[in-house]
Design a protein around this motif. Sequence first.
Motif, PDB file in Angstrom:
ATOM      1  N   GLU A  82      -1.195  10.774  -5.692  1.00 26.64           N
ATOM      2  CA  GLU A  82      -0.588   9.824  -4.742  1.00 26.64           C
ATOM      3  C   GLU A  82       0.649   9.149  -5.307  1.00 26.64           C
ATOM      4  OE1 GLU A  82      -3.700   7.102  -3.576  1.00 26.64           O
ATOM      5  OE2 GLU A  82      -4.978   8.719  -2.831  1.00 26.64           O
ATOM      6  N   ASN A 134      -7.081   8.046  -8.552  1.00 25.78           N
ATOM      7  CA  ASN A 134      -5.694   8.280  -8.162  1.00 25.78           C
ATOM      8  C   ASN A 134      -4.811   7.249  -8.851  1.00 25.78           C
ATOM      9  OD1 ASN A 134      -5.064   5.861  -6.324  1.00 25.78           O
ATOM     10  ND2 ASN A 134      -7.018   6.594  -5.519  1.00 25.78           N
ATOM     11  N   ARG A 136      -0.773   5.483  -8.021  1.00 20.16           N
ATOM     12  CA  ARG A 136       0.355   5.524  -7.070  1.00 20.16           C
ATOM     13  C   ARG A 136       1.713   5.348  -7.731  1.00 20.16           C
ATOM     14  NH1 ARG A 136      -3.797   2.658  -4.630  1.00 20.16           N
ATOM     15  NH2 ARG A 136      -4.998   4.179  -3.426  1.00 20.16           N
ATOM     16  N   THR A 180      -5.289   1.365  -9.330  1.00 17.19           N
ATOM     17  CA  THR A 180      -4.721   2.591  -8.769  1.00 17.19           C
ATOM     18  C   THR A 180      -3.253   2.442  -8.357  1.00 17.19           C
ATOM     19  OG1 THR A 180      -5.570   1.965  -6.583  1.00 17.19           O
ATOM     20  CG2 THR A 180      -6.951   3.425  -7.912  1.00 17.19           C
ATOM     21  N   GLY A 195      -9.004  -2.915  -7.910  1.00 20.88           N
ATOM     22  CA  GLY A 195      -9.841  -2.557  -6.770  1.00 20.88           C
ATOM     23  C   GLY A 195     -11.260  -3.108  -6.883  1.00 20.88           C
ATOM     24  N   GLY A 196     -12.046  -2.772  -5.875  1.00 24.14           N
ATOM     25  CA  GLY A 196     -13.450  -3.163  -5.929  1.00 24.14           C
ATOM     26  C   GLY A 196     -13.971  -3.840  -4.675  1.00 24.14           C
ATOM     27  N   GLY A 197     -13.182  -3.789  -3.593  1.00 22.48           N
ATOM     28  CA  GLY A 197     -13.616  -4.387  -2.331  1.00 22.48           C
ATOM     29  C   GLY A 197     -14.937  -3.802  -1.841  1.00 22.48           C
ATOM     30  N   GLU A 198     -15.206  -2.552  -2.220  1.00 25.57           N
ATOM     31  CA  GLU A 198     -16.443  -1.884  -1.768  1.00 25.57           C
ATOM     32  C   GLU A 198     -17.611  -2.111  -2.730  1.00 25.57           C
ATOM     33  OE1 GLU A 198     -14.267  -1.496   0.886  1.00 25.57           O
ATOM     34  OE2 GLU A 198     -13.296  -0.021  -0.390  1.00 25.57           O
ATOM     35  N   TRP A 246      -5.645  -4.251  -4.226  1.00 26.24           N
ATOM     36  CA  TRP A 246      -5.579  -2.923  -4.866  1.00 26.24           C
ATOM     37  C   TRP A 246      -4.305  -2.147  -4.563  1.00 26.24           C
ATOM     38  CZ3 TRP A 246      -5.512   1.365  -1.570  1.00 26.24           C
ATOM     39  CH2 TRP A 246      -6.024   1.179  -0.283  1.00 26.24           C
ATOM     40  N   ARG A 341      -3.873  -2.383   8.662  1.00 22.38           N
ATOM     41  CA  ARG A 341      -4.935  -1.410   8.912  1.00 22.38           C
ATOM     42  C   ARG A 341      -5.611  -1.687  10.253  1.00 22.38           C
ATOM     43  NH1 ARG A 341      -8.060   0.506   3.488  1.00 22.38           N
ATOM     44  NH2 ARG A 341     -10.060   0.550   4.560  1.00 22.38           N
ATOM     45  N   ASN A 403      -3.177   3.600   6.350  1.00 22.41           N
ATOM     46  CA  ASN A 403      -3.830   3.337   5.076  1.00 22.41           C
ATOM     47  C   ASN A 403      -2.757   3.111   4.015  1.00 22.41           C
ATOM     48  OD1 ASN A 403      -5.734   3.948   2.597  1.00 22.41           O
ATOM     49  ND2 ASN A 403      -7.111   3.770   4.337  1.00 22.41           N
ATOM     50  N   TRP A 404      -2.971   3.496   2.782  1.00 22.99           N
ATOM     51  CA  TRP A 404      -2.041   3.173   1.684  1.00 22.99           C
ATOM     52  C   TRP A 404      -0.726   3.937   1.762  1.00 22.99           C
ATOM     53  CZ3 TRP A 404      -0.215   7.157  -1.195  1.00 22.99           C
ATOM     54  CH2 TRP A 404      -0.946   8.355  -1.125  1.00 22.99           C
TER      55      TRP A 404
END
Length: 571
Positions: A82, A134, A136, A180, A195-198, A246, A341, A403-404
């Motif tokens: 990406e 990934n 970016r 990422t 990251g880590g929202g999930e 993220w 989004r 999305n991103w």
Amino acid sequence: MTFGTRGFLAGISMIAMLGAGTIGVRANDSLLKAQSDSNQWAVAGHDYANTRFSPLNQINAENAGKLSLAYSFSLASLRSNESSPIVIGNTLYVSTSWGPKYVYALDAATGARKWTYEPEIPDDVLQYACCDVNNRGVSYADGKIFVGRLDGKLTALDAATGKALWTAKVVDYKQGSVITSPPLVVRDKVITGFGGGEYGVRGALQAFDINTGKLAWQTFTVPTPEEPGGDTWKGDSAQHGGGAAWLVGSYDPKTDTVYWGTSNPGPWNTAVRSTGNGDFGKLTNLYTASTLALDPNTGKIKWHIQTTPADAWDYDGVNEAVLADLNIGGSNVPALMKADRNGFFFVANRETGRVLSAEKYVFSNWAQKFDLATMRAVEDPDKRPGPGHPAKDICPNLIGGKNWQPMSFNPQTGLVYIPSNNVCMDWSVSDVAYKRGVFYLGAEFPTKEGPGGFLGELVAWDPVNQKKVWSIKEDLPFNGGTLTTGGGLVFAGNIHGDFRAIDAKSGKMLWSKNLGSGIGAGPVTYMVDGKQYVAIVVGRTAALPAFLGEVGKKMTAAAPEGGSLFVFSVQ
Ligand SMILES: O=C(O)c1cc(C(=O)O)c2c(n1)C(=O)C(=O)c1cc(C(=O)O)[nH]c1-2
């Protein structure tokens, strides 16, 4: 044919240049200088304003049909590639999805390798990356290259040799936090999220000293119960409240303000953190699914816009803020644009944080409209899932209207080029308990195809009048980011691997080449020794299709995984 861009003084370049001293606030001198040289591509998003607009015009609507391969380079790294390369002088710096070769420095004209950065990244990062491994892209300033790593570290490299100068620990990746996206350099600070929202992490932005890697400040994106906004969470749910920053930040040197978006709140089941029945009152879960404006010196939040309060659909607010001065109703407005989004295209005054307009750029039905007076979406209660009331046919689905994959803004056409998705879903919630390092969701979300017989669309959007000007429909979602140029072109790839040059005004396809693997990344362009190049990283999304049922199967069938850089020019 014109080769130079010296006369170019569109609003965007001015944003970069405004910081050069006249207004009184210095950004990073080396980075500002790099951005003001239009032959280079100094930041992943081209400039601090994230426009992905290059004034270069050697490749243009007349000769785009003659584009041919200058060189290609294998990244030796499969899965989701990406990266947006950056180009400083005659060196191109490109990152890979997860190594073992993580960053390459190449001769930008020939692809000859100058150095390779090969850190030891533990294999288990794969289990802590919600949406695949990934990267970016990297960032540049002061003769250094900065890379945020999947193992939660931030490393500074010597841009000339690739030698690691310092490595700072940003976050423990084993909580479900990989990095990422490239950091943002402002003066002597390298700013990054994670990251880590999930995974129910507590999101934060952090700034590190450019020379030593020492932590300068840390700002949590989710407050403690005592802090302002702490009362927008049920009980102590904020401690696992997500809000991960993220994706990429933007910066306005004129007002010395950094902009960053935050992810969905955790968990996806709203009942844990809000009332869960739609009448969520104050329990909006600040500052998740929001755009934040911050002071880069201290990390202090200046203002916020929460575009999806008490998010129930995984509508992260992370998408990049594109900064441009727009003529709205006869006034020059310092605007911030965001294709959220949640399906709304937001135009806000970036100095005040006031939303000026918000319209749907994709088919979207979770809300009827965005009310400018209350700065809140007017929701359709049937589309808000909660315990005992699953919701059906919600659009967009969790990957969002966008999305991103980055959009671009061309000040010459006044249009924004958005890689959008047309996918819907059903949603039902289930009980969920927090466990460190594992998904913290509590939801089922079967995918449905959006209306109209297409699943993706490259949309040319007029941000002033908030309307679509032209579009190219795609049979699948999750297509590549966009680049737009002074040559009147838009470049974009799709998940089949077709890489296109398109007329920026009319949407006419001028050139297309299949590159053998799906494209998500945004293309970039630069000039070396009087020749313009267009570079694109290919390597289709590897893990995301698993979230998308039958649509996901079609995405994996569309092209094999890959990992290559392709660079084109007009011979
Ligand atoms: O909340 C997060 O921390 C987080 C992180 C990432 C990521 O770092 O790649 C993604 C997402 N969320 C996400 O929601 C998402 O749709 C997504 C797609 C991708 C990708 O690389 O294709 N990453 C991510």
